[in-house]
Motif scaffolding. Sequence first.
Motif, PDB file in Angstrom:
ATOM      1  N   LEU A  61       0.832  -1.210   0.000  1.00 42.22           N
ATOM      2  CA  LEU A  61       0.000   0.000   0.000  1.00 42.22           C
ATOM      3  C   LEU A  61       0.863   1.256   0.000  1.00 42.22           C
ATOM      4  O   LEU A  61       0.555   2.239  -0.671  1.00 42.22           O
ATOM      5  CB  LEU A  61      -0.948   0.006   1.195  1.00 42.22           C
ATOM      6  N   ASN A  62       1.943   1.222   0.757  1.00 42.46           N
ATOM      7  CA  ASN A  62       2.833   2.383   0.803  1.00 42.46           C
ATOM      8  C   ASN A  62       3.478   2.630  -0.564  1.00 42.46           C
ATOM      9  O   ASN A  62       3.570   3.766  -1.013  1.00 42.46           O
ATOM     10  CB  ASN A  62       3.895   2.212   1.883  1.00 42.46           C
ATOM     11  N   HIS A  95       1.860  20.994   1.041  1.00 41.91           N
ATOM     12  CA  HIS A  95       1.528  19.726   0.384  1.00 41.91           C
ATOM     13  C   HIS A  95       0.679  18.884   1.336  1.00 41.91           C
ATOM     14  O   HIS A  95       0.963  18.838   2.540  1.00 41.91           O
ATOM     15  CB  HIS A  95       2.829  18.997   0.015  1.00 41.91           C
ATOM     16  N   PRO A  96      -0.360  18.211   0.833  1.00 44.70           N
ATOM     17  CA  PRO A  96      -1.252  17.432   1.716  1.00 44.70           C
ATOM     18  C   PRO A  96      -0.540  16.422   2.616  1.00 44.70           C
ATOM     19  O   PRO A  96      -0.935  16.238   3.768  1.00 44.70           O
ATOM     20  CB  PRO A  96      -2.186  16.712   0.738  1.00 44.70           C
ATOM     21  N   THR A  97       0.511  15.800   2.126  1.00 47.25           N
ATOM     22  CA  THR A  97       1.259  14.862   2.971  1.00 47.25           C
ATOM     23  C   THR A  97       1.926  15.607   4.117  1.00 47.25           C
ATOM     24  O   THR A  97       1.901  15.150   5.264  1.00 47.25           O
ATOM     25  CB  THR A  97       2.310  14.104   2.131  1.00 47.25           C
ATOM     26  N   ILE A 113      11.718  25.083  16.943  1.00 46.84           N
ATOM     27  CA  ILE A 113      13.134  25.048  17.312  1.00 46.84           C
ATOM     28  C   ILE A 113      13.887  23.965  16.547  1.00 46.84           C
ATOM     29  O   ILE A 113      14.908  24.206  15.937  1.00 46.84           O
ATOM     30  CB  ILE A 113      13.312  24.816  18.836  1.00 46.84           C
ATOM     31  N   GLU A 114      13.338  22.765  16.602  1.00 48.08           N
ATOM     32  CA  GLU A 114      13.983  21.608  15.987  1.00 48.08           C
ATOM     33  C   GLU A 114      12.907  20.582  15.633  1.00 48.08           C
ATOM     34  O   GLU A 114      11.913  20.471  16.346  1.00 48.08           O
ATOM     35  CB  GLU A 114      14.969  21.000  17.001  1.00 48.08           C
ATOM     36  N   PRO A 115      13.109  19.834  14.561  1.00 47.28           N
ATOM     37  CA  PRO A 115      12.101  18.819  14.225  1.00 47.28           C
ATOM     38  C   PRO A 115      11.914  17.827  15.371  1.00 47.28           C
ATOM     39  O   PRO A 115      12.897  17.329  15.919  1.00 47.28           O
ATOM     40  CB  PRO A 115      12.702  18.117  13.003  1.00 47.28           C
ATOM     41  N   PRO A 116      10.668  17.558  15.764  1.00 47.95           N
ATOM     42  CA  PRO A 116      10.436  16.606  16.852  1.00 47.95           C
ATOM     43  C   PRO A 116      10.784  15.166  16.470  1.00 47.95           C
ATOM     44  O   PRO A 116      11.055  14.343  17.335  1.00 47.95           O
ATOM     45  CB  PRO A 116       8.941  16.750  17.156  1.00 47.95           C
ATOM     46  N   LEU A 117      10.774  14.889  15.183  1.00 48.26           N
ATOM     47  CA  LEU A 117      11.129  13.564  14.688  1.00 48.26           C
ATOM     48  C   LEU A 117      12.117  13.711  13.545  1.00 48.26           C
ATOM     49  O   LEU A 117      12.014  14.639  12.752  1.00 48.26           O
ATOM     50  CB  LEU A 117       9.899  12.825  14.159  1.00 48.26           C
ATOM     51  N   LYS A 118      13.028  12.777  13.467  1.00 49.55           N
ATOM     52  CA  LYS A 118      13.993  12.775  12.369  1.00 49.55           C
ATOM     53  C   LYS A 118      14.204  11.342  11.912  1.00 49.55           C
ATOM     54  O   LYS A 118      13.797  10.398  12.575  1.00 49.55           O
ATOM     55  CB  LYS A 118      15.335  13.355  12.825  1.00 49.55           C
ATOM     56  N   GLY A 119      14.859  11.197  10.787  1.00 53.47           N
ATOM     57  CA  GLY A 119      15.266   9.892  10.301  1.00 53.47           C
ATOM     58  C   GLY A 119      14.144   8.886  10.177  1.00 53.47           C
ATOM     59  O   GLY A 119      13.091   9.177   9.617  1.00 53.47           O
ATOM     60  N   GLN A 120      14.374   7.694  10.713  1.00 49.23           N
ATOM     61  CA  GLN A 120      13.426   6.596  10.565  1.00 49.23           C
ATOM     62  C   GLN A 120      12.100   6.885  11.249  1.00 49.23           C
ATOM     63  O   GLN A 120      11.046   6.495  10.753  1.00 49.23           O
ATOM     64  CB  GLN A 120      14.030   5.283  11.080  1.00 49.23           C
ATOM     65  N   GLN A 121      12.126   7.581  12.392  1.00 48.26           N
ATOM     66  CA  GLN A 121      10.875   7.907  13.078  1.00 48.26           C
ATOM     67  C   GLN A 121       9.987   8.784  12.188  1.00 48.26           C
ATOM     68  O   GLN A 121       8.795   8.552  12.076  1.00 48.26           O
ATOM     69  CB  GLN A 121      11.145   8.632  14.389  1.00 48.26           C
ATOM     70  N   LEU A 122      10.587   9.781  11.549  1.00 44.06           N
ATOM     71  CA  LEU A 122       9.833  10.641  10.649  1.00 44.06           C
ATOM     72  C   LEU A 122       9.375   9.861   9.423  1.00 44.06           C
ATOM     73  O   LEU A 122       8.248  10.025   8.959  1.00 44.06           O
ATOM     74  CB  LEU A 122      10.664  11.865  10.253  1.00 44.06           C
ATOM     75  N   ASN A 127       5.152   7.298   6.113  1.00 45.50           N
ATOM     76  CA  ASN A 127       4.537   6.079   5.567  1.00 45.50           C
ATOM     77  C   ASN A 127       3.102   5.928   6.059  1.00 45.50           C
ATOM     78  O   ASN A 127       2.201   5.574   5.301  1.00 45.50           O
ATOM     79  CB  ASN A 127       5.364   4.847   5.934  1.00 45.50           C
ATOM     80  N   GLU A 128       2.894   6.199   7.339  1.00 47.70           N
ATOM     81  CA  GLU A 128       1.556   6.111   7.916  1.00 47.70           C
ATOM     82  C   GLU A 128       0.615   7.115   7.243  1.00 47.70           C
ATOM     83  O   GLU A 128      -0.525   6.784   6.909  1.00 47.70           O
ATOM     84  CB  GLU A 128       1.644   6.389   9.418  1.00 47.70           C
ATOM     85  N   VAL A 129       1.107   8.316   7.016  1.00 46.95           N
ATOM     86  CA  VAL A 129       0.310   9.357   6.366  1.00 46.95           C
ATOM     87  C   VAL A 129      -0.023   8.957   4.927  1.00 46.95           C
ATOM     88  O   VAL A 129      -1.148   9.159   4.467  1.00 46.95           O
ATOM     89  CB  VAL A 129       1.049  10.716   6.431  1.00 46.95           C
ATOM     90  N   HIS A 130       0.944   8.374   4.226  1.00 53.63           N
ATOM     91  CA  HIS A 130       0.680   7.897   2.866  1.00 53.63           C
ATOM     92  C   HIS A 130      -0.463   6.879   2.864  1.00 53.63           C
ATOM     93  O   HIS A 130      -1.362   6.929   2.018  1.00 53.63           O
ATOM     94  CB  HIS A 130       1.924   7.248   2.262  1.00 53.63           C
ATOM     95  N   ILE A 131      -0.426   5.961   3.794  1.00 57.34           N
ATOM     96  CA  ILE A 131      -1.462   4.928   3.847  1.00 57.34           C
ATOM     97  C   ILE A 131      -2.811   5.537   4.233  1.00 57.34           C
ATOM     98  O   ILE A 131      -3.848   5.148   3.690  1.00 57.34           O
ATOM     99  CB  ILE A 131      -1.044   3.769   4.782  1.00 57.34           C
TER     100      ILE A 131
END
Length: 144
Positions: A61-62, A95-97, A113-122, A127-131
Motif C-alpha cells: 500500500l505504501n 503539500h497534503p502529505t 526550534i527543531e524537528p520533533p522527529l527525524k530519520g526513521q521515526q519521521l 509512511n503512515e500518512v501515505h497509507i
Amino acid sequence: MTAIDKLLAVLSQLPSSIQWNETSQTVYRVAINGLTDEDIKGGCQRILTRCKFRPTPSEVLNYIAIEKYGDAQPHMVIHDISEGIRLGADPNKLHPTVVLVLKKTGGYRAWRIEPPLKGQQLQDVINEVHIVRLTDYINEQRSK
C-alpha cells in the motif's frame, strides 16, 4: 490478466519467509481492494524496481501511495515545514502529505526550534500518512 492478478503474480515470485498460498494471496487481495488498475500498475512497477523480497501488505500500500502522491523523504518534509515556518505560510496550504505529518507531530509549534522527529521515526510517520491518504482515496472510490 487484471492489474491485481499481475501484482499478485509479481508478489508470488519474490522471496519471503512466508509461504505463498491461497491465504496469503487473499490477504494481499483484500489490502488492495478498491484501488484502480492504474494505481496498482504504478505500485507494481515500483515493487519490481525496488524490492528484493516480498513486501508486506502495508508496504505494498505504501508503494502504491508513493507512486500516486509522490515520494516524501524526511529531509523534504523537514525542508517544507521549515520554509512554511520561515515564510509564515498557512500550514494547510502546504503539500497534503506535509499537512498530515504536521497534524500528527504537533503542528508548527512543535517544529519551531527543531524537528520533533527525524530519520526513521519521521519516515514511519510519513509512511503512515501515505497509507491514510490512500485509505481515504479507496473509501472515496467505494462510495461513488
